[in-house]
Design a protein around this motif. Sequence first.
Motif, mmCIF file in Angstrom:
data_model
loop_
_atom_site.group_PDB
_atom_site.id
_atom_site.type_symbol
_atom_site.label_atom_id
_atom_site.label_comp_id
_atom_site.label_asym_id
_atom_site.label_seq_id
_atom_site.Cartn_x
_atom_site.Cartn_y
_atom_site.Cartn_z
ATOM 1 N N ALA A 1 -10.601 -4.768 3.404
ATOM 2 C CA ALA A 1 -11.770 -5.155 2.618
ATOM 3 C C ALA A 1 -11.646 -6.672 2.504
ATOM 4 C CB ALA A 1 -11.754 -4.497 1.242
ATOM 5 N N VAL B 1 0.845 -1.203 0.000
ATOM 6 C CA VAL B 1 0.000 0.000 0.000
ATOM 7 C C VAL B 1 0.874 1.244 0.000
ATOM 8 C CG1 VAL B 1 -1.673 1.351 1.343
ATOM 9 C CG2 VAL B 1 -2.017 -1.106 1.027
ATOM 10 N N THR C 1 -6.301 -2.360 2.628
ATOM 11 C CA THR C 1 -6.612 -1.303 1.661
ATOM 12 C C THR C 1 -6.071 0.059 2.081
ATOM 13 O OG1 THR C 1 -8.729 -0.934 2.760
ATOM 14 C CG2 THR C 1 -8.700 -2.450 0.853
ATOM 15 N N HIS D 1 -8.518 1.666 -4.152
ATOM 16 C CA HIS D 1 -9.596 1.715 -3.162
ATOM 17 C C HIS D 1 -9.874 3.133 -2.673
ATOM 18 C CE1 HIS D 1 -9.994 -2.653 -2.678
ATOM 19 N NE2 HIS D 1 -8.721 -2.662 -2.981
ATOM 20 N N VAL E 1 -3.710 5.094 1.289
ATOM 21 C CA VAL E 1 -4.786 4.212 0.834
ATOM 22 C C VAL E 1 -4.380 3.675 -0.532
ATOM 23 C CG1 VAL E 1 -7.220 4.087 0.151
ATOM 24 C CG2 VAL E 1 -6.549 5.463 2.131
ATOM 25 N N ASP E 2 -4.591 2.393 -0.727
ATOM 26 C CA ASP E 2 -4.320 1.770 -2.017
ATOM 27 C C ASP E 2 -5.080 2.554 -3.090
ATOM 28 O OD1 ASP E 2 -4.586 0.128 -4.346
ATOM 29 O OD2 ASP E 2 -4.251 -1.651 -3.132
ATOM 30 N N ARG F 1 -8.007 -8.218 2.587
ATOM 31 C CA ARG F 1 -7.037 -7.396 1.847
ATOM 32 C C ARG F 1 -6.828 -6.056 2.557
ATOM 33 N NH1 ARG F 1 -4.794 -6.501 -3.230
ATOM 34 N NH2 ARG F 1 -4.774 -4.307 -3.836
#
Length: 132
Positions: free
Chosen positions: A47, A17, A52, A75, A71-72, A50
């Motif tokens: 999530a 991430v 995120t 996402h 944050v990824d 995973r």
Amino acid sequence: MKIRSFRWPDYDAVAEVWAAAAREVVPRAELVRKLTRDPELFLVSLAGDRVTGVVMGTFDGRRGWILRLAVDPAHRRQGIAGALVRELESRLRALDCPRINLLVMPDNAAGLRFWQSVGYLPMPDVLCTKPL
């Protein structure tokens, strides 16, 4: 979405991430030291199973600091950053933390907009640093 404290099996996903969000990856050795101080202030969002998002906070007994919110990119725009910040603020409040600080790089206009949208105000402080 679920938010919980970081666990060591999360490390590789957290590093992904950070890398995907163009943030420096904190080495394991540095995290070992951080986690001996206030492990409850290092949070991940999930999530399913995973990771995120991630935020790292710290409290020195006088001020809280928010570090490394990421944050990824796949996402984003789902409220993850705001939820991570709210949970970290809640945990800092439980420690009787009276004020929270954070740093935003001057060229990060989107980051500054985000922080202002969740109630953080820019201060005219001058950042000084010295590598050891």
